[in-house]
Design a protein around this motif. Structure first.
Motif, PDB file in Angstrom:
ATOM      1  N   GLU A  77      -4.560  -6.615   2.013  1.00 55.87           N
ATOM      2  CA  GLU A  77      -4.125  -5.943   0.786  1.00 55.87           C
ATOM      3  C   GLU A  77      -4.528  -4.469   0.793  1.00 55.87           C
ATOM      4  O   GLU A  77      -3.745  -3.596   0.397  1.00 55.87           O
ATOM      5  N   VAL A  78      -5.737  -4.183   1.244  1.00 57.79           N
ATOM      6  CA  VAL A  78      -6.215  -2.795   1.298  1.00 57.79           C
ATOM      7  C   VAL A  78      -5.383  -1.985   2.285  1.00 57.79           C
ATOM      8  O   VAL A  78      -4.942  -0.864   1.986  1.00 57.79           O
ATOM      9  N   LEU A  79      -5.151  -2.542   3.471  1.00 54.65           N
ATOM     10  CA  LEU A  79      -4.351  -1.846   4.486  1.00 54.65           C
ATOM     11  C   LEU A  79      -2.922  -1.611   3.999  1.00 54.65           C
ATOM     12  O   LEU A  79      -2.340  -0.551   4.240  1.00 54.65           O
ATOM     13  N   ASN A  80      -2.347  -2.600   3.311  1.00 60.40           N
ATOM     14  CA  ASN A  80      -0.984  -2.445   2.783  1.00 60.40           C
ATOM     15  C   ASN A  80      -0.898  -1.274   1.816  1.00 60.40           C
ATOM     16  O   ASN A  80       0.056  -0.497   1.849  1.00 60.40           O
ATOM     17  N   ARG A  81      -1.907  -1.144   0.961  1.00 61.66           N
ATOM     18  CA  ARG A  81      -1.886  -0.066  -0.042  1.00 61.66           C
ATOM     19  C   ARG A  81      -2.140   1.299   0.591  1.00 61.66           C
ATOM     20  O   ARG A  81      -1.504   2.296   0.221  1.00 61.66           O
ATOM     21  N   ILE A  82      -3.059   1.368   1.557  1.00 58.12           N
ATOM     22  CA  ILE A  82      -3.313   2.640   2.238  1.00 58.12           C
ATOM     23  C   ILE A  82      -2.074   3.074   3.014  1.00 58.12           C
ATOM     24  O   ILE A  82      -1.666   4.243   2.973  1.00 58.12           O
ATOM     25  N   TYR A  83      -1.474   2.119   3.716  1.00 58.86           N
ATOM     26  CA  TYR A  83      -0.277   2.440   4.494  1.00 58.86           C
ATOM     27  C   TYR A  83       0.863   2.889   3.585  1.00 58.86           C
ATOM     28  O   TYR A  83       1.651   3.771   3.963  1.00 58.86           O
ATOM     29  N   ALA A 116       0.560   6.506   2.977  1.00 51.69           N
ATOM     30  CA  ALA A 116       0.911   7.242   4.190  1.00 51.69           C
ATOM     31  C   ALA A 116       2.420   7.240   4.415  1.00 51.69           C
ATOM     32  O   ALA A 116       3.008   8.264   4.803  1.00 51.69           O
ATOM     33  N   ALA A 117       3.064   6.099   4.162  1.00 52.29           N
ATOM     34  CA  ALA A 117       4.516   5.999   4.340  1.00 52.29           C
ATOM     35  C   ALA A 117       5.256   6.910   3.365  1.00 52.29           C
ATOM     36  O   ALA A 117       6.254   7.550   3.729  1.00 52.29           O
ATOM     37  N   GLU A 118       4.775   6.984   2.119  1.00 53.74           N
ATOM     38  CA  GLU A 118       5.397   7.866   1.133  1.00 53.74           C
ATOM     39  C   GLU A 118       5.266   9.322   1.559  1.00 53.74           C
ATOM     40  O   GLU A 118       6.215  10.108   1.437  1.00 53.74           O
ATOM     41  N   HIS A 129      14.523   4.733   3.994  1.00 50.29           N
ATOM     42  CA  HIS A 129      13.535   4.990   5.042  1.00 50.29           C
ATOM     43  C   HIS A 129      12.145   4.521   4.612  1.00 50.29           C
ATOM     44  O   HIS A 129      11.376   4.009   5.438  1.00 50.29           O
ATOM     45  N   LEU A 130      11.824   4.700   3.341  1.00 46.50           N
ATOM     46  CA  LEU A 130      10.519   4.255   2.848  1.00 46.50           C
ATOM     47  C   LEU A 130      10.416   2.729   2.898  1.00 46.50           C
ATOM     48  O   LEU A 130       9.405   2.174   3.353  1.00 46.50           O
ATOM     49  N   VAL A 131      11.457   2.054   2.413  1.00 46.39           N
ATOM     50  CA  VAL A 131      11.459   0.588   2.411  1.00 46.39           C
ATOM     51  C   VAL A 131      11.336   0.055   3.835  1.00 46.39           C
ATOM     52  O   VAL A 131      10.586  -0.893   4.100  1.00 46.39           O
ATOM     53  N   LEU A 132      12.057   0.666   4.786  1.00 51.31           N
ATOM     54  CA  LEU A 132      11.999   0.203   6.175  1.00 51.31           C
ATOM     55  C   LEU A 132      10.581   0.335   6.736  1.00 51.31           C
ATOM     56  O   LEU A 132      10.061  -0.601   7.351  1.00 51.31           O
ATOM     57  N   LYS A 133       9.956   1.485   6.518  1.00 51.72           N
ATOM     58  CA  LYS A 133       8.589   1.695   7.017  1.00 51.72           C
ATOM     59  C   LYS A 133       7.629   0.674   6.420  1.00 51.72           C
ATOM     60  O   LYS A 133       6.821   0.061   7.129  1.00 51.72           O
ATOM     61  N   VAL A 134       7.698   0.512   5.108  1.00 47.83           N
ATOM     62  CA  VAL A 134       6.748  -0.366   4.413  1.00 47.83           C
ATOM     63  C   VAL A 134       6.970  -1.826   4.805  1.00 47.83           C
ATOM     64  O   VAL A 134       5.998  -2.564   5.041  1.00 47.83           O
ATOM     65  N   LEU A 135       8.221  -2.248   4.892  1.00 49.75           N
ATOM     66  CA  LEU A 135       8.492  -3.653   5.209  1.00 49.75           C
ATOM     67  C   LEU A 135       8.050  -4.017   6.623  1.00 49.75           C
ATOM     68  O   LEU A 135       7.502  -5.103   6.840  1.00 49.75           O
ATOM     69  N   VAL A 136       8.288  -3.134   7.582  1.00 49.42           N
ATOM     70  CA  VAL A 136       7.893  -3.425   8.963  1.00 49.42           C
ATOM     71  C   VAL A 136       6.385  -3.619   9.049  1.00 49.42           C
ATOM     72  O   VAL A 136       5.893  -4.587   9.646  1.00 49.42           O
TER      73      VAL A 136
END
Length: 651
Positions: A370-376, A379-381, A398-405
């Motif tokens: 959960e922490v890594l998901n929020r930090i990433y 960064a993705a934004e 592009h944001l959705v693609l980065k976050v989902l992967v």
């Protein structure tokens, strides 16, 4: 909380504040005068032709509120604006058509004195559209700010935001309507459908579609939950008897979204967005570049090299994402090492404490995920903004693609490793249960409990400040504006859809091993409905209504997950002892049969997608009839122009 508009009736009869504009405290007086004049100015002179008033009490400006303005519009102006933005309303013949002022009497419930023909959300959307389309004409700079250059056709409001002059624009809540909505939505515990039409009228289609999808997924999970409870009770010690449940899971995930598309089309037609013409998309506020000419509109606006953007994507963003994925896999291997150490400790001690310690690595790993998901996410934004996409839709894709992967690998890599490398179904069940439950508890605390507690404190603080003013007038509106301007801005449905996407993955991929996954998902979603409703009504500023005909790019994301789910469940079925027992000697034959079954399952899925129409038959007929009538009207208009031209030549 009931609002009295009496304090504002002295400025202009029937002026109803709809939108709040807050400027920076040090904004120059000449800037304020120029901006308010642009808002009031007639459309033909480049203005928005709206009504604007400063926030006052007893006819006096209040300390700390000198830079807050209330924006409204006359009834006629709103009707003309509805035609400009292309709002679709229901006609007397029960068809849905784009509203036009000349044909206003053909629309259901229209009357010259009916100010409720347009919902408050639609009125606020119209005002937002008009404010965003305030464009520079002869101005070279923002008055009072020589460094803030303006160019012909440049959006004034976006320039004010980028220079820190305009802090925020937000629509006001309607306390009476909000109270009614809250009463039917979240104030009573009941098993029933959500008031989606009321949610749409108050918050707009984008928000309504999210809650509709949340409700749809929840009801779709109920059959899996009902089957999962006895399946878990009677086979909880046998981790290999999952073939039947995996088969049901496979069929369920294959048809789920196909039926949703039909439901989505029905709602979109009823709400008027299915036939709403898409407007030309303007550049997003954060887009920057050298001044150039847009080849489509002919306007001057910033342009940026597509080649430079591609370089940023492939030479910076892509390597960064790959590095993050590698780090996520490294964290996963650390988790497996902790699991190994916990099992060694349990084998040596065989105590109640050692049994509890077995769950510690999974809990720690769930929190780290959960922490890594929020930090990433942050960064993705940042990276996606740095890539400098011109359109908001391109930025979101592009944001959705980065976050989902990243989220997919971060959340599911360990489960795939346990299932298909370690072949440990007991550990898979334990890990899935821990990840699912821990993530749900953390999300509820972060997204609901904490914001609600902060908002309660903020409300008390605002009421104390307002009472300290000691002004003898009805301050209800003053309280409301001060309270709402301090509320958090609604971040959008991105995080909510992402949470649903990950939950859908846990259930559709591996719930055959842990049948209670669907049960926990249903319980979480029911809680989520109430907590999200509470957040929308009590914690966040009211978001502007945004037309939408579906759930956007998330439809593709969920469909991709269903394809992965079909493949995963086929492989799990092939790995089961029951199927393996049919091929005791030839594993190659088993692999070939599993691959064939997986291809057949995907073929059936895509055939079903083709066979099940996205739109019901009656909706297709209505859309075709509307298109035919539009073409006929265009032909008649062209014939009329030709006739007039021939008449002029004859004269």
């Amino acid at each position: 909380m009931k609002i009295s508009w009496s304090a504002y009736d002295t400025f202009e009869a029937n002026f109803k504040p709809l939108v709040v504009v807050e400027l920076a405290k040090d904004t120059k007086d000449e800037t304020k005068e120029w901006l308010t004049q642009k808002i009031i100015e007639k459309k033909k002179n480049g203005g928005a032709q709206l009504l604007v008033k400063p926030l006052m009490a007893d006819g006096k400006k209040i300390e700390g509120n000198q830079n807050i303005y209330l924006v409204g519009a006359s009834h006629l102006r709103l009707l003309l604006g509805a035609e400009t933005v292309g709002l679709v309303k229901e006609c007397n013949d029960n068809t849905m058509r784009a509203f036009t002022y000349t044909a206003r009497k053909t629309f259901k419930d229209f009357a010259e004195d009916n100010h409720d023909f347009l919902t408050m959300a639609e009125c606020q959307y119209i005002i937002k559209h008009e404010l965003e389309n305030l464009r520079a004409k002869d101005e070279k700079m923002i008055p009072g700010y020589p460094q803030a250059k303006l160019y012909p056709g440049k959006s004034i409001m976006r320039r004010l935001i980028s220079n820190g002059i305009l802090l925020q624009i937000f629509p006001l809540h309607d306390p009476e309507e909000l109270k009614k909505l809250g009463h039917t939505w979240y104030k009573k515990l009941k098993i029933s459908y959500q008031p989606l039409d009321d949610i749409r009228c108050y918050f707009g289609e984008t928000i309504a579609f999210y809650f509709a999808f949340l409700e749809y997924i929840t009801f779709a999970l109920v059959p899996m939950a009902i089957i999962g409870i006895p399946y878990y009770i009677f086979d909880w010690e046998d981790y290999d008897k999952y073939v039947l449940f995996a088969g049901f899971n496979l069929v369920w995930s294959a048809i789920l979204l196909e039926l949703w598309k039909r439901c989505c089309a029905l709602m979109a037609y009823r709400w008027g967005t299915l036939v709403m013409k898409r407007q030309f998309e303007e550049p997003r506020p954060g887009f920057h570049g050298v001044l150039g000419i847009n080849p489509v509109t002919g306007r001057e606006e910033p342009v940026y090299s597509s080649f430079k953007r591609q370089l940023r994507i492939y030479l910076v963003s892509l390597p960064f994402v790959c590095l993050c994925l590698y780090f996520s896999l490294y964290v996963m291997m650390v988790y497996f090492e902790l699991e190994y150490q916990a099992h060694l400790y349990h084998e040596e001690n065989q105590s109640e404490l050692s049994s509890l310690i077995l769950y510690v690595p999974s809990i720690i790993y769930a929190v780290v995920i959960e922490v890594l998901n929020r930090i990433y996410r942050y960064a993705a934004e940042f990276l996606t903004s740095w890539e400098n996409h011109r359109l908001e839709s391109s930025y979101q894709n592009h944001l959705v693609l980065k976050v989902l992967v990243f989220n997919f690998l971060n959340c599911f890599a360990s489960l795939f490793y346990i299932a298909f490398v370690m072949f440990d179904m007991k550990l898979l069940r334990q890990s899935l249960a821990t990840l699912l439950i821990t993530s749900q508890v953390l999300n509820q605390c972060v997204e609901a409990v904490l914001p609600y507690w902060l908002q309660k404190r903020r409300t008390k603080s605002v009421k104390k400040k307002v009472k300290a003013l000691d002004i003898d007038t009805d301050l209800t509106l003053l309280e409301q504006v001060n309270l709402e301007k301090g509320m958090d801005t609604y971040p959008g449905t991105f995080d909510d859809y992402l949470e649903l996407f990950l939950q859908f993955g846990y259930v559709s991929l591996f719930s055959c091993v842990y049948p209670l996954a669907a049960v926990f998902a249903v319980l979480n979603n029911i809680t989520e409905m109430y907590s999200d409703a509470l957040k929308m009504c009590r914690i966040f500023k009211r978001p502007f209504s945004e037309p939408a005909a579906n759930i956007g790019v998330w439809q593709l994301a969920f469909q991709t997950m269903t394809v992965i789910s079909v493949v995963t469940n086929c492989v799990l079925i092939g790995m089961s002892p029951q199927v393996n027992g049919l091929f005791p000697e030839s594993k190659i034959e088993l692999i070939l049969i599993v691959v064939l079954a997986e291809h057949l399952a995907l073929a059936v899925k895509f055939l079903m997608a083709y066979a099940i129409a996205d739109k019901p038959r009656d909706i297709q007929i209505k859309l075709a009839r509307l298109e035919f009538e539009s073409l006929e009207a265009l032909k008649q208009q062209q014939m009329k122009l030709v006739a007039e031209s021939l008449k002029e030549k004859a004269n």
